[in-house]
Design a protein around this motif. Structure first.
Motif: not given
Lengths: 216, 194
Positions: A9-15, A40-49
């Motif tokens: 569930l935590a992996e859905k957080e955006l980083v 350029l910075p971009v926000e993605v979910p943690l699992w993808l990052a």
């Protein structure tokens, strides 16, 4: 729930990440992810990052609170450009006013008897995943690890104390704001089972017709 | 979509099962998406979509597994509730789950009969599954998070010396309390079990 599910569930957080490839906007089921441009910075979910980092396609930026440096937003802080007193460090900043973010959180937590709000509802999982996979992108990784562990230990100790008093005074209800899912999950299963057993023992002491018991 | 499924999936004890809105259709949507995207070139895009699909598939299957586990644990009581439900009330099981529950019950009865019961003296050959299988424990303690503000929830005393008292549930707060007190709130969606 087990700990792996809480981490899921935590992996859905955006980083925030800085990709080194380019890709136009992708339309995922959970939401859209903006166009990726190198640098350029971009926000993605943690699992993808984490996955992109493992494939060496990006650089991770630690969240704002995961920081053990100068807190420049503190209002008492004023850099002195002119006269330097003896207690200044080479950059001219008064040494006594250097306030570190995570340390502030840890000290606040230690001072208060109740639980203080955490910078993220998934601070433990975020720290663990980011430090395991991207410690090269995060300055002062070891200090962060120690501070987060201190905070965790303090909170778990408070949880133990309050569970103990809950049981001793046989309360029927408890309010636990500011507790994160991982903390609830760590001690929750044991606590609820123990409370259930105690409830059963207690209600059997008071014979009444409303208590149904099964024959077998 | 996944956010709604996540918390309801990890329900705690109580035997309350909510209606699953078309999980089969969700899965079909996923496969459609996958095929669409696969048409376009770009290895990265495809792999990202595939990763997301795997995650969603995991959530759906763990949700389903949780429901099946509950069915297997409390099957006589669930089937009893289905039988006595009035027409017009939504069933809390999907049609496939109902078939599964009925088959499970039939299989258990056949098994018990063949293994033990038919060798017993004739007047002891019936077993009442409704009485012998434990009921879901509605008095168990649960953790919950409040979605809508509730007032005047009655908290019953644990010991004789305590009185009943009322509490208000503020939005966003978390609590530990017995399931029975807040059961209707879970059904209406005003609180969420953790």
């Amino acid at each position: 729930m087990d700990a792996a599910e809480v981490e899921f569930l935590a992996e859905k957080e955006l980083v925030t990440i800085i990709p080194n490839f380019s890709l136009d906007k992708i339309y995922l089921i959970g939401g859209d992810l903006g166009p990726f441009n190198p640098g350029l910075p971009v926000e993605v979910p943690l699992w993808l990052a984490i996955n992109l980092k493992q494939r060496q396609k990006c650089r991770l930026i630690p969240p704002e609170w995961m920081d053990v440096g100068l807190d420049l937003t503190v209002p008492e802080f004023k850099p002195c450009l002119g006269l330097c007193a003896a207690s200044m460090d080479p950059l001219g900043f008064p040494l006594s006013l250097k306030i570190k973010k995570l340390e502030k959180i840890r000290d606040h937590e230690r001072k208060e008897e109740t639980f203080t709000p955490m910078p993220s509802p998934y601070y433990m999982e975020l720290t663990k995943l980011l430090l395991n996979h991207a410690s090269d992108n995060i300055p002062k990784a070891d200090e962060i690890r120690t501070l987060i562990k201190d905070v965790w230990d303090t909170r778990i100790a408070k949880l133990r104390v309050s569970a103990d008093s809950f049981v001793r005074q046989q309360e029927a209800h408890a309010k636990l704001d500011n507790l994160t899912l991982m903390e609830i999950n760590t001690s929750g299963a044991f606590l609820t089972q123990a409370l259930n057993h105690m409830y059963k023992l207690r209600t059997n002491l008071q014979p009444s017709e409303s208590v149904q018991s099964q024959d077998f | 979509m996944t956010e709604e499924l996540d918390p309801t999936a990890q329900d705690s004890d109580g035997g309350s099962e909510e209606v699953v809105l078309t999980p089969a259709e969700l899965i079909e949507n996923l496969e459609q998406e996958e095929n669409l995207r696969r048409a376009k070139k770009g290895d990265l895009k495809v792999s990202i979509h595939r990763m997301e699909m795997e995650r969603i598939r995991y959530v759906l299957s763990s949700y389903l597994r949780c429901r099946l586990m509950k069915i297997e644990k409390f099957f006589p009581h669930i089937l009893e509730k289905e039988k006595t439900a009035h027409e017009g009330e939504l069933s809390s099981l999907s049609p496939e789950e109902l078939v599964f529950a009925k088959q499970y019950m039939a299989n258990t009865e056949t098994y018990l009969k063949n293994v033990a019961l038919k060798h017993m003296p004739p007047n002891l050959q019936m077993v009442d599954l409704l009485r012998s299988v434990p009921k879901p424990d509605l008095d168990s303690y649960v953790f919950l998070r409040v979605k809508e503000r509730q007032e005047n929830i009655l908290v019953e005393p644990e010991t004789d010396e305590q009185r009943d008292y009322v509490i208000d549930l503020e939005e966003g707060s978390q609590h530990l309390i017995r399931y029975k007190t807040i059961a209707p709130l879970v059904a209406s969606g005003a609180v969420q079990l953790i």
